[in-house]
Design an enzyme around this catalytic site. Structure first.
Site, PDB file in Angstrom:
ATOM      1  N   ARG A 178       0.808  -1.223   0.000  1.00 49.45           N
ATOM      2  CA  ARG A 178       0.000   0.000   0.000  1.00 49.45           C
ATOM      3  C   ARG A 178       0.840   1.271   0.000  1.00 49.45           C
ATOM      4  NH1 ARG A 178      -3.232  -3.385   3.388  1.00 49.45           N
ATOM      5  NH2 ARG A 178      -5.174  -3.931   2.338  1.00 49.45           N
ATOM      6  N   LYS A 201       4.776  11.589 -11.096  1.00 46.81           N
ATOM      7  CA  LYS A 201       3.894  10.829 -11.986  1.00 46.81           C
ATOM      8  C   LYS A 201       4.463   9.433 -12.199  1.00 46.81           C
ATOM      9  CE  LYS A 201       1.457  14.087 -14.992  1.00 46.81           C
ATOM     10  NZ  LYS A 201       1.266  14.481 -16.404  1.00 46.81           N
ATOM     11  N   GLU A 248      12.668  16.883 -24.862  1.00 45.98           N
ATOM     12  CA  GLU A 248      12.014  17.312 -23.623  1.00 45.98           C
ATOM     13  C   GLU A 248      12.662  18.586 -23.084  1.00 45.98           C
ATOM     14  OE1 GLU A 248       9.372  16.366 -22.058  1.00 45.98           O
ATOM     15  OE2 GLU A 248       8.909  14.313 -22.656  1.00 45.98           O
ATOM     16  N   LYS A 272      10.583  22.567 -14.264  1.00 41.82           N
ATOM     17  CA  LYS A 272       9.625  21.524 -13.882  1.00 41.82           C
ATOM     18  C   LYS A 272       9.338  21.558 -12.384  1.00 41.82           C
ATOM     19  CE  LYS A 272       7.795  17.062 -14.435  1.00 41.82           C
ATOM     20  NZ  LYS A 272       7.773  15.769 -15.128  1.00 41.82           N
ATOM     21  N   GLU A 303      -1.830  18.237 -11.556  1.00 39.43           N
ATOM     22  CA  GLU A 303      -2.202  18.588 -12.935  1.00 39.43           C
ATOM     23  C   GLU A 303      -3.644  19.071 -13.043  1.00 39.43           C
ATOM     24  OE1 GLU A 303      -2.229  16.310 -17.107  1.00 39.43           O
ATOM     25  OE2 GLU A 303      -0.316  16.151 -16.087  1.00 39.43           O
ATOM     26  N   ARG A 348       0.276  22.682 -14.392  1.00 42.48           N
ATOM     27  CA  ARG A 348       1.082  21.534 -14.790  1.00 42.48           C
ATOM     28  C   ARG A 348       0.713  20.995 -16.171  1.00 42.48           C
ATOM     29  NH1 ARG A 348       3.100  16.473 -10.948  1.00 42.48           N
ATOM     30  NH2 ARG A 348       4.277  15.410 -12.574  1.00 42.48           N
ATOM     31  N   ASN A 389       2.509  19.181 -20.929  1.00 41.89           N
ATOM     32  CA  ASN A 389       2.060  18.246 -21.959  1.00 41.89           C
ATOM     33  C   ASN A 389       2.263  18.779 -23.378  1.00 41.89           C
ATOM     34  OD1 ASN A 389       1.140  16.109 -20.267  1.00 41.89           O
ATOM     35  ND2 ASN A 389      -0.673  17.327 -19.763  1.00 41.89           N
ATOM     36  N   HIS A 405       2.830  16.396 -26.243  1.00 42.23           N
ATOM     37  CA  HIS A 405       2.482  15.049 -25.790  1.00 42.23           C
ATOM     38  C   HIS A 405       1.124  14.569 -26.289  1.00 42.23           C
ATOM     39  CE1 HIS A 405       5.874  15.828 -23.218  1.00 42.23           C
ATOM     40  NE2 HIS A 405       5.779  14.643 -22.668  1.00 42.23           N
ATOM     41  N   HIS A 426       1.737  11.172 -27.804  1.00 43.97           N
ATOM     42  CA  HIS A 426       1.258   9.921 -27.200  1.00 43.97           C
ATOM     43  C   HIS A 426       0.446   9.096 -28.200  1.00 43.97           C
ATOM     44  CE1 HIS A 426       1.558  11.168 -22.665  1.00 43.97           C
ATOM     45  NE2 HIS A 426       2.726  10.927 -23.223  1.00 43.97           N
ATOM     46  N   HIS A 429       9.999   7.707 -26.733  1.00 47.48           N
ATOM     47  CA  HIS A 429       9.059   8.701 -26.214  1.00 47.48           C
ATOM     48  C   HIS A 429       9.458  10.118 -26.605  1.00 47.48           C
ATOM     49  CE1 HIS A 429       6.278  10.820 -23.671  1.00 47.48           C
ATOM     50  NE2 HIS A 429       7.274  11.409 -23.029  1.00 47.48           N
TER      51      HIS A 429
END
Length: 364
Positions: free
Chosen positions: A122, A144, A186, A228, A238, A242, A246, A249, A253, A266
């Site tokens: 957990r 993330k 990036e 960042k 986000e 934030r 993206n 992206h 993606h 990526h």
């Protein structure tokens, strides 16, 4: 050493950046973790052969117990099945609720190991030690985690902030050229969304960047991390600011998923996504044509991007499954000038199709 705080609450953490830091990792963690903590280093075989001995020696010299757990390399192994296998290995090694996972690798290893840490017993602590440009400037910072589904990228995941991020630019010396270039997209993204000076580095200092000049690369990493860290500190989950991270992206993606995570790294997908977003911004009147051209030329100047032979309609279907799509509306991060972006949700379908056609044409 450069130290940058990520001021998320209730537990802020530090990002430390220094060449040679890998050999001091144990010392850096000694004041953070209880003495005798058991660390489980999640990594991939090539990285284990090149750099793990130095890391493990440092951890053990600082009094930590340390075991290495390998995962398979590549985006196609960023799946729930991989997380399950790693969890079984942790159980076999008697990892309890006081165990600490050390994510040692690129973006895939960092995302998977972070996700594992958020779920195992957990939730246990994780330390990120990123080893690619992409992971050092982006993936390792901000908490993330996640894995891919066949339907799309990062559709299952959590927010699980690390206790610390240790960045050693020295490990980039053995990074293959393609991986190095992929990470630079990036960095360039950071320039477009919030640091015009960083963007100009790619226009004015490209030769030093591509030759991996030590001081230049470290400066790029530090400036990207600063941006960042600021964005994540303001908006951890986000819900607002934030989302600017993206940029590139949304279509990126979709390109990754449509090509089965086998054709594009990526960062390369993000590169094409930035070209597409700049084109869209020009078409809808958000960005002047000269700035759109500069973004396109700076992106393509990093290196030849892989060919993408995809259908526009297929990309549109992928966009509908993207986690950034809300109430059926696809959200794009579009530049309004170099160093500033905004989130736009009313891009006409024909413009998106035109952007995909533009990318397809440029990749021939």
């Amino acid at each position: 050493m450069t130290t940058i705080e990520v001021a998320v609450q209730p537990r802020p953490y530090e990002v430390r950046i220094e060449s040679g830091l890998l050999g001091k990792a144990g010392e850096a963690l000694r004041s953070l973790l209880p003495g005798g903590s058991h660390l489980f280093v999640v990594t991939v075989a090539p990285l284990r052969r090149k750099w793990a001995r130095k890391l493990i020696s440092s951890l053990r010299a600082a009094g930590f117990a340390a075991d290495v757990i390998e995962m398979q390399e590549g985006e196609r192994f960023k799946r729930l099945a991989t997380v399950g296998k790693l969890a079984e290995k942790l159980v076999a090694l008697d990892a309890d609720r006081n165990a600490v996972i050390l994510a040692f690798g690129g973006g895939v290893a960092g995302d998977v190991a972070g996700f594992l840490a958020s779920l195992y017993m957990r939730g246990i602590d994780v330390v990120q030690v990123p080893t690619t440009v992409l992971a050092q400037v982006d993936a390792a910072i901000g908490g993330k985690t996640g894995v891919n589904l066949r339907a799309g990228k990062n559709l299952v995941g959590t927010f699980h902030q690390p206790r610390m991020v240790l960045i050693d630019p020295e490990v980039l010396s053995t990074l293959p050229d393609r991986e190095y270039r992929a990470g630079l997209y990036e960095v360039l993204k950071c320039g477009v969304i919030g640091n015009a000076g960083l963007f100009r580095e790619f226009e004015e200092n490209r030769e030093a960047i591509m030759k991996r000049d030590r001081a230049t690369v470290e400066r790029l990493i530090v400036e990207s991390v600063r941006l960042k860290a600021h964005v994540v500190s303001v908006d951890e989950k986000e819900n607002g600011l934030r989302r600017v991270l993206n940029f590139g992206h949304t279509i990126g993606h979709a390109l990754e998923a449509e090509t089965g995570y086998r054709t594009l790294l990526h960062g390369e997908a993000v590169g094409w996504g930035m070209v597409a977003a700049a084109w869209i911004a020009g078409e809808v009147g958000k960005l002047d044509r000269e700035s759109a051209r500069r973004i396109r030329e700076a992106t393509l100047g990093v290196g030849r991007l892989p060919k993408v032979d995809v259908r526009g309609r297929s990309i549109l279907r992928r966009l509908q499954a993207d986690k950034k799509t809300r109430n059926g509306r696809v959200h794009f991060v579009l530049p309004t000038e170099i160093g500033k972006v905004e989130v736009v949700s009313d891009v006409p379908e024909k413009v998106v199709l035109g952007a995909v056609a533009e990318v397809r044409g440029l990749s021939k």
